[in-house]
Write a protein that holds these residues in place. Structure first.
Motif, PDB file in Angstrom:
ATOM      1  N   ARG A  63       0.861  -1.193   0.000  1.00 27.94           N
ATOM      2  CA  ARG A  63       0.000   0.000   0.000  1.00 27.94           C
ATOM      3  C   ARG A  63       0.899   1.245   0.000  1.00 27.94           C
ATOM      4  N   VAL A  65       1.988   5.099  -1.067  1.00 28.36           N
ATOM      5  CA  VAL A  65       1.498   6.439  -1.378  1.00 28.36           C
ATOM      6  C   VAL A  65       2.680   7.261  -1.885  1.00 28.36           C
ATOM      7  N   PRO A  82       0.295   2.563  -6.943  1.00 26.81           N
ATOM      8  CA  PRO A  82       0.087   3.151  -5.613  1.00 26.81           C
ATOM      9  C   PRO A  82      -1.390   3.192  -5.239  1.00 26.81           C
ATOM     10  N   PRO A 125      -1.252   3.317   4.431  1.00 30.78           N
ATOM     11  CA  PRO A 125      -0.077   2.946   3.629  1.00 30.78           C
ATOM     12  C   PRO A 125       0.980   2.217   4.452  1.00 30.78           C
ATOM     13  N   ILE A 128       5.655   5.450   2.091  1.00 34.99           N
ATOM     14  CA  ILE A 128       5.426   6.748   1.456  1.00 34.99           C
ATOM     15  C   ILE A 128       6.713   7.149   0.743  1.00 34.99           C
TER      16      ILE A 128
END
Length: 326
Positions: A63, A65, A82, A125, A128
């Motif tokens: 997950r 971002v 993403p 997420p 990142i």
């Protein structure tokens, strides 16, 4: 009364965000204690050296971002879709050169420089990606949400940044293939132009009309110029005047300094406010040799300037070959 309500709203919003960050941090700790159930798949981690120090990231993040266009290009290039991304321009959303089927399911988490932290938290997420130059001041908040990998800056060091993104995403093998494909592509373009000597003898300028700013004649230390260099194209002497190697900025009254064998130009914002309209209608522009020889090409700013990555580069190389062999 209005001021009081606004202050109350700001305080309430700040408290809500702080509470969400606290819950996220607690959730992350609990997840780690249980073996990383938040999405790494194998539960394993590895250390990535970033602009903010060493960061422990999942071996196979699920997950992701991304908070800038280069990171989005890297993810798509590496086969990662993403769950969230910022947009570069309120009027455009995700950059249109990216495959529509690859960005269709991505949640927009706000404008690039002001990402919506609550929207990011909601996506849960496990990684990142961004840069210090964009979001260094928000690093403390971001790392509470998920491991945050930052490069120092964006643009010119895009190849090194891509390697870091690949390391963080657990996609080093895919990265090597993307790099090899790019190198093969650049060689083919050079050959199509008649070989290294002919390419080097062709001087190319890139001009960007920017709303609210002077006209930029791009130097040699930026994303698009690295692609021109890889093809082996020549650059006029004016590019050496670029501040920090990035751009040499001029008014419409000095646009003739941008003359070269070939000129590519793009526009960011309203063409009139960016001075493109008046410049292209001027005698100075029309008097340039590139214009007289029909060697001026308008290109998409979102691809040539904003894209920054191997997926964008493949499209740019195709356009370079098509335009320069006309």
């Amino acid at each position: 009364m209005t001021t009081s309500l606004r202050r109350h709203g700001l305080v309430a919003g700040s408290l809500a965000l702080a509470a969400a960050l606290t819950l996220t941090a607690c959730g992350s700790s609990e997840s780690s204690a249980k073996g990383g159930e938040s999405g790494s798949g194998t539960g394993g981690t590895h250390t990535v050296k970033t602009a903010m120090g060493d960061v422990e990231v999942p071996d196979a993040p699920k997950r992701v971002v991304v908070l800038d266009t280069a990171e989005l290009d890297s993810a798509i290039t590496l086969g990662v879709e993403p769950v969230g991304a910022t947009h570069a321009d309120a009027g455009s959303g995700f950059l249109p050169y990216l495959p529509k089927d690859k960005v269709a399911g991505i949640k927009d988490v706000g404008e690039m420089m002001t990402p919506n932290l609550e929207a990011i938290i909601a996506l849960k997420p496990d990684l990142i990606l961004t840069s210090k130059v964009r979001h260094g001041t928000q690093y403390v908040e971001l790392k509470k949400i998920a491991p945050t990998v930052m490069t120092e800056t964006t643009g010119y060091p895009w190849k090194e940044n891509f390697q870091l993104h690949a390391d963080a995403l657990g996609k080093k093998a895919e990265a090597q293939k993307a790099i090899a494909d790019y190198e093969t592509h650049t060689r083919k373009v050079t050959e199509a132009l008649g070989g290294k000597e002919k390419a080097a003898a062709t001087e190319v300028n890139v001009v960007r009309f920017v709303e609210g700013a002077d006209i930029r004649i791009y130097g040699k230390q930026n994303y698009i110029s690295t692609i021109l260099a890889d093809v082996g194209l020549g650059r006029p002497a004016v590019t050496d005047k670029a501040k920090d190697g990035f751009s040499y900025d001029v008014s419409p009254e000095k646009i003739d300094l941008a003359d070269a064998d070939v000129v590519f130009h793009s526009t960011y914002g309203d063409p009139k406010k960016a001075k493109r309209t008046q410049t292209l209608d001027s005698a100075l522009w029309k008097g340039m040799s590139a214009v007289k020889n029909d060697k001026v090409f308008a290109v998409e700013d979102q691809l040539w300037i904003q894209g920054i990555g191997y997926t964008a580069a493949a499209r740019i190389l195709d356009e370079l070959q098509a335009d320069l062999t006309k």
